[in-house]
Design an enzyme around this catalytic site. Structure first.
Site, PDB file in Angstrom:
ATOM      1  N   GLU A 138       1.855   0.099  -4.763  1.00 52.98           N
ATOM      2  CA  GLU A 138       0.974   1.210  -5.117  1.00 52.98           C
ATOM      3  C   GLU A 138       1.753   2.492  -4.856  1.00 52.98           C
ATOM      4  O   GLU A 138       2.287   2.684  -3.769  1.00 52.98           O
ATOM      5  CB  GLU A 138      -0.281   1.209  -4.251  1.00 52.98           C
ATOM      6  CG  GLU A 138      -1.206   2.373  -4.616  1.00 52.98           C
ATOM      7  CD  GLU A 138      -2.136   2.818  -3.501  1.00 52.98           C
ATOM      8  OE1 GLU A 138      -3.113   3.492  -3.810  1.00 52.98           O
ATOM      9  OE2 GLU A 138      -1.868   2.509  -2.323  1.00 52.98           O
TER      10      GLU A 138
ATOM     11  N   ASP B 245       0.822  -1.206   0.000  1.00 49.97           N
ATOM     12  CA  ASP B 245       0.000   0.000   0.000  1.00 49.97           C
ATOM     13  C   ASP B 245       0.863   1.266   0.000  1.00 49.97           C
ATOM     14  O   ASP B 245       1.845   1.361   0.736  1.00 49.97           O
ATOM     15  CB  ASP B 245      -0.893  -0.022   1.249  1.00 49.97           C
ATOM     16  CG  ASP B 245      -1.804   1.187   1.341  1.00 49.97           C
ATOM     17  OD1 ASP B 245      -2.597   1.388   0.413  1.00 49.97           O
ATOM     18  OD2 ASP B 245      -1.702   1.936   2.331  1.00 49.97           O
TER      19      ASP B 245
ATOM     20  N   ASP C   1     -10.233   2.220  -3.783  1.00 49.74           N
ATOM     21  CA  ASP C   1      -9.965   3.654  -3.581  1.00 49.74           C
ATOM     22  C   ASP C   1     -10.874   4.507  -4.446  1.00 49.74           C
ATOM     23  O   ASP C   1     -11.480   5.473  -3.978  1.00 49.74           O
ATOM     24  CB  ASP C   1      -8.520   3.987  -3.999  1.00 49.74           C
ATOM     25  CG  ASP C   1      -7.547   3.863  -2.838  1.00 49.74           C
ATOM     26  OD1 ASP C   1      -7.978   4.083  -1.688  1.00 49.74           O
ATOM     27  OD2 ASP C   1      -6.373   3.558  -3.091  1.00 49.74           O
ATOM     28  N   GLN C   2     -10.909   4.185  -5.735  1.00 52.74           N
ATOM     29  CA  GLN C   2     -11.593   5.056  -6.688  1.00 52.74           C
ATOM     30  C   GLN C   2     -13.102   5.039  -6.474  1.00 52.74           C
ATOM     31  O   GLN C   2     -13.780   6.019  -6.758  1.00 52.74           O
ATOM     32  CB  GLN C   2     -11.244   4.663  -8.133  1.00 52.74           C
ATOM     33  CG  GLN C   2      -9.754   4.682  -8.430  1.00 52.74           C
ATOM     34  CD  GLN C   2      -9.109   6.048  -8.191  1.00 52.74           C
ATOM     35  OE1 GLN C   2      -9.775   7.074  -8.118  1.00 52.74           O
ATOM     36  NE2 GLN C   2      -7.791   6.063  -8.056  1.00 52.74           N
ATOM     37  N   VAL C   3     -13.627   3.931  -5.956  1.00 56.01           N
ATOM     38  CA  VAL C   3     -15.061   3.879  -5.649  1.00 56.01           C
ATOM     39  C   VAL C   3     -15.291   4.368  -4.217  1.00 56.01           C
ATOM     40  O   VAL C   3     -16.080   5.267  -3.958  1.00 56.01           O
ATOM     41  CB  VAL C   3     -15.607   2.436  -5.816  1.00 56.01           C
ATOM     42  CG1 VAL C   3     -17.072   2.372  -5.407  1.00 56.01           C
ATOM     43  CG2 VAL C   3     -15.430   1.963  -7.262  1.00 56.01           C
ATOM     44  N   GLY C   4     -14.552   3.793  -3.282  1.00 58.85           N
ATOM     45  CA  GLY C   4     -14.817   4.036  -1.859  1.00 58.85           C
ATOM     46  C   GLY C   4     -14.454   5.420  -1.374  1.00 58.85           C
ATOM     47  O   GLY C   4     -14.964   5.877  -0.356  1.00 58.85           O
TER      48      GLY C   4
ATOM     49  N   ASP D 290      -2.416   4.309 -12.001  1.00 55.36           N
ATOM     50  CA  ASP D 290      -3.666   5.073 -11.879  1.00 55.36           C
ATOM     51  C   ASP D 290      -3.977   5.955 -13.079  1.00 55.36           C
ATOM     52  O   ASP D 290      -5.143   6.271 -13.329  1.00 55.36           O
ATOM     53  CB  ASP D 290      -3.619   5.956 -10.627  1.00 55.36           C
ATOM     54  CG  ASP D 290      -3.977   5.181  -9.369  1.00 55.36           C
ATOM     55  OD1 ASP D 290      -4.493   4.054  -9.497  1.00 55.36           O
ATOM     56  OD2 ASP D 290      -3.734   5.699  -8.260  1.00 55.36           O
ATOM     57  N   ASP D 291      -2.948   6.396 -13.809  1.00 57.19           N
ATOM     58  CA  ASP D 291      -3.199   7.297 -14.947  1.00 57.19           C
ATOM     59  C   ASP D 291      -4.244   6.700 -15.893  1.00 57.19           C
ATOM     60  O   ASP D 291      -5.074   7.417 -16.449  1.00 57.19           O
ATOM     61  CB  ASP D 291      -1.917   7.500 -15.781  1.00 57.19           C
ATOM     62  CG  ASP D 291      -0.949   8.480 -15.148  1.00 57.19           C
ATOM     63  OD1 ASP D 291      -1.250   8.971 -14.049  1.00 57.19           O
ATOM     64  OD2 ASP D 291       0.096   8.753 -15.749  1.00 57.19           O
ATOM     65  N   TYR D 292      -4.166   5.402 -16.096  1.00 60.68           N
ATOM     66  CA  TYR D 292      -5.071   4.746 -17.044  1.00 60.68           C
ATOM     67  C   TYR D 292      -6.510   4.861 -16.532  1.00 60.68           C
ATOM     68  O   TYR D 292      -7.422   5.195 -17.283  1.00 60.68           O
ATOM     69  CB  TYR D 292      -4.664   3.279 -17.214  1.00 60.68           C
ATOM     70  CG  TYR D 292      -5.248   2.602 -18.438  1.00 60.68           C
ATOM     71  CD1 TYR D 292      -4.867   3.004 -19.721  1.00 60.68           C
ATOM     72  CD2 TYR D 292      -6.153   1.559 -18.328  1.00 60.68           C
ATOM     73  CE1 TYR D 292      -5.395   2.380 -20.858  1.00 60.68           C
ATOM     74  CE2 TYR D 292      -6.677   0.922 -19.451  1.00 60.68           C
ATOM     75  CZ  TYR D 292      -6.299   1.350 -20.719  1.00 60.68           C
ATOM     76  OH  TYR D 292      -6.810   0.734 -21.832  1.00 60.68           O
TER      77      TYR D 292
ATOM     78  N   VAL E 138       3.361   3.132  -1.263  1.00 57.36           N
ATOM     79  CA  VAL E 138       4.791   3.094  -0.895  1.00 57.36           C
ATOM     80  C   VAL E 138       5.448   4.478  -0.916  1.00 57.36           C
ATOM     81  O   VAL E 138       6.515   4.668  -0.351  1.00 57.36           O
ATOM     82  CB  VAL E 138       5.605   2.123  -1.787  1.00 57.36           C
ATOM     83  CG1 VAL E 138       5.088   0.696  -1.637  1.00 57.36           C
ATOM     84  CG2 VAL E 138       5.599   2.567  -3.240  1.00 57.36           C
TER      85      VAL E 138
END
Length: 616
Positions: free
Chosen positions: A303, A266, A397-400, A328-330, A268
């Site tokens: 990550e 997680d 992350d992106q949802v929660g 994450d860029d994608y 880093v």
């Protein structure tokens, strides 16, 4: 030759017939005893050794024996390296026999990165039971879908029974309410029987607030750095060797004793280490040594929000040697184009050409100025193989971290979910789905906790409110402490009764089958594909040319039907393998001829993907 620190065993190590050796690092203690909770408490004095380790053997301590460390007459604390906290973080630790489990996975050696199709899940909300046993019951469904790896959100012991897992305070102890150490071993063994790899999310950048007694033992934290969670873990200050030892031993324990195949590390970027050998590099070296001992490979996946290839470059080239990283860029490139959202960190995205750049060069911010961060960001990852990057259109992350925890199901049309799935599963990168995504789960995934400290609960509530103050128009952020918030986040699995959801799941299944069987996708990589984007129309052409027959993927991620032309380099005839608008995928029906020539014109319905196969 890499020189590595010699690691020191910590915790309660039981050997059948001999008893338990207790070892704890407490450099400032005058004396340390271990108290065994037998019918009458027994106190066993420990011997001080170099660097403030205390150790001793007790034949009375057997599997299941509860124990605490006595640091002073009024300071009794659980073991920082406890393998099991049967009654939660504030009560005694329990001795665990790590040798007694009857493994059946002797033939299993794990899967290479390029074969991973990862399914991220949260044990507590993935099933009604919310346990490791509950996950085992669902494995046949995941196997049938085509999943080759599950990624468990953190399962290290946290306070209460409801938590995402990032408030863990006993990194060595599998959560008691999920089924503890034996439950986790059963789950891993069951996954391996189904040829499914297990990725475990571990948190080495901070500890949770409640039940965190590390400061009573030694300088586990340093005030050299500020973090969102207070003082940073001490990876490079005085006494840091022993903090590093603690986390190296943790990683090795999951891989060795629980047969975990990969660790997801997680955030880093919040592991602060300015020493000569970064914590992550040394971790990789210890894991490599374990690989040699066990005769199999293990994967480390980081990550990071730094877009820095140093993480994943080989140690010989000055990198840390981590196998892969989240990319994450994608996600951001896709999300902003299909939802139109531009708040927060999304302000750096939303330009169509970023999607093409993410496919051809990986990092969008590869030495560019980020408006959101007000600084230049990133390195060039063009030369790094695509299998080093894990992507998804949704994750915890992106949802929660949205105020209302909505999934893409709520943000885009049903048809649009299909090209989004294609962008993930037909990309050259390692695909990761978030639980429930494959059938369009409608329940949100919200942020939830079950702290027992009232002041802390209030602080968490206040923090969530402040974080989402600018969304006031959308109402209140759900109360993280409420059990209802947790229950609303459980999967409904509507696909068993809802025809559209069932068809979407079948569509995902077909994309996964193609990914596994199409020769052009056997080892997809950036040099083996051609990308062309029509920016105004939001039409993406993605051609995989690694092995014949080539695959031509056409995506329309706009909300309008578009007309396009097969690009001229795509010589010869092309047969339609899949059209997302077909009724069998829940679409309105597709009208198009079955074979197309290079230069032919193609009608793409709004929110659609078409896959063509090259004909000899």
């Amino acid at each position: 030759m890499h020189f590595m620190a010699i690691l020191r065993d910590i915790g309660a190590n039981y050997t059948p017939g001999k008893g338990t050796v207790f070892t704890v690092w407490a450099p400032e203690a005058e004396k340390v005893e271990v108290q065994l909770d037998k019918p009458e408490p027994i106190q066993v004095p420990l011997q001080r050794e170099a660097f403030g380790y205390w150790t001793g053997l007790s034949e009375m301590a057997t599997p299941g024996t509860r124990y605490t460390y006595v640091l002073s007459p009024d300071t009794h604390r659980p073991d920082p390296a406890s393998r099991y906290q049967p009654d939660g973080p504030h009560k005694a630790s329990a001795v665990v026999d790590q040798t007694s489990f009857n493994w059946t996975d002797q033939q299993w050696k794990g899967l290479p990165l390029e074969q991973l199709i990862i399914y991220e899940l949260h044990v507590g909300t993935f099933t009604e039971e919310g346990t490791f046993e509950g996950v085992i019951k669902q494995l046949p469904e995941l196997k049938e879908l085509g999943i080759t790896a599950i990624e468990l959100m953190p399962i290290a012991q946290f306070p209460g029974e409801r938590n995402w897992g990032y408030d863990g305070v006993y990194p060595f102890a599998a959560q008691n309410s999920y089924g503890g150490p034996d439950g986790l071993k059963k789950l891993v063994d069951a996954c391996h029987a189904q040829e499914i790899s297990v990725v475990l999310d571990v948190v080495y950048n901070h500890m949770g607030p409640e039940g965190n007694y590390l400061n009573d033992f030694g300088p586990y934290f340093t005030n050299k750095y500020n973090t969102p969670w207070g003082n940073a873990l001490n990876f490079d200050d005085a006494h840091s060797d022993h903090v590093r030892n603690y986390f190296f031993q943790n990683a090795l324990m999951w891989l060795r004793d629980y047969h975990i195949d990969a660790l997801r590390l997680d955030a880093v970027h919040a592991i602060y280490d300015t020493g000569a050998k970064h914590f992550l590099q040394e971790l990789r070296e210890h894991v490599t040594q374990l690989e040699e001992q066990e005769g199999r490979s293990y994967l480390l996946i980081a990550e990071s929000d730094q877009s820095d290839v140093r993480l994943i470059n080989p140690i010989e080239q000055g990198g840390y040697g981590i196998d892969a990283q989240w990319f994450d860029d994608y996600h951001h490139a896709i999300h902003t184009l299909v939802t139109g959202e531009k708040e927060g960190y999304f302000e750096d995205y939303g330009k169509p050409e970023q999607l093409q750049k993410a496919l051809e060069h990986t990092f969008v911010y590869n030495g560019l100025y980020s408006e959101h961060r007000k600084k230049t960001l990133g390195t060039d990852a063009t030369a790094n193989p695509a299998k080093q990057f894990v992507i998804g259109s949704q994750n915890h992350d992106q949802v929660g971290n949205r105020m209302l925890g909505e999934r893409l199901t709520e943000l885009v049309s049903f048809e649009m979910l299909k090209p989004i799935a294609g962008l993930v599963l037909l990309s050259p990168y390692v695909p990761m789905l978030f639980m429930g995504e494959e059938y369009g789960e409608k329940n949100p995934f919200l942020y939830f906790v079950s702290h027992t400290d009232e002041e802390l609960v209030e602080a968490v509530r206040k923090g969530r409110k402040e974080e989402f103050a600018y969304f006031a128009s959308k109402g209140e952020a759900p109360d993280p402490q409420s059990e209802d918030t947790f229950n609303r986040s459980k999967l409904q699995r509507g696909y068993t009764s809802d025809t559209q959801q069932k068809k979407l799941r079948e569509f995902y299944k077909e994309l996964i089958r193609l990914r596994k069987t199409a020769p052009a996708l056997a080892k997809p990589d950036k040099p083996n594909m051609k990308v062309q984007l029509e920016e105004e129309q939001l039409v993406l052409h993605l051609l995989h040319i690694g092995q014949e027959p080539s695959l031509y993927c056409l995506f329309n991620i706009s909300n309008q039907p578009q007309e396009t032309t097969l690009f001229s380099e795509a010589n010869g005839s092309w047969k339609i393998l899949l059209h997302s608008a077909d009724e069998k995928w829940g679409g309105p029906g597709a009208e198009t001829q079955q074979t197309l020539e290079a230069g032919a014109s193609v009608n793409l319905p709004a929110g659609s993907v078409i896959i063509l196969e090259h004909q000899k």
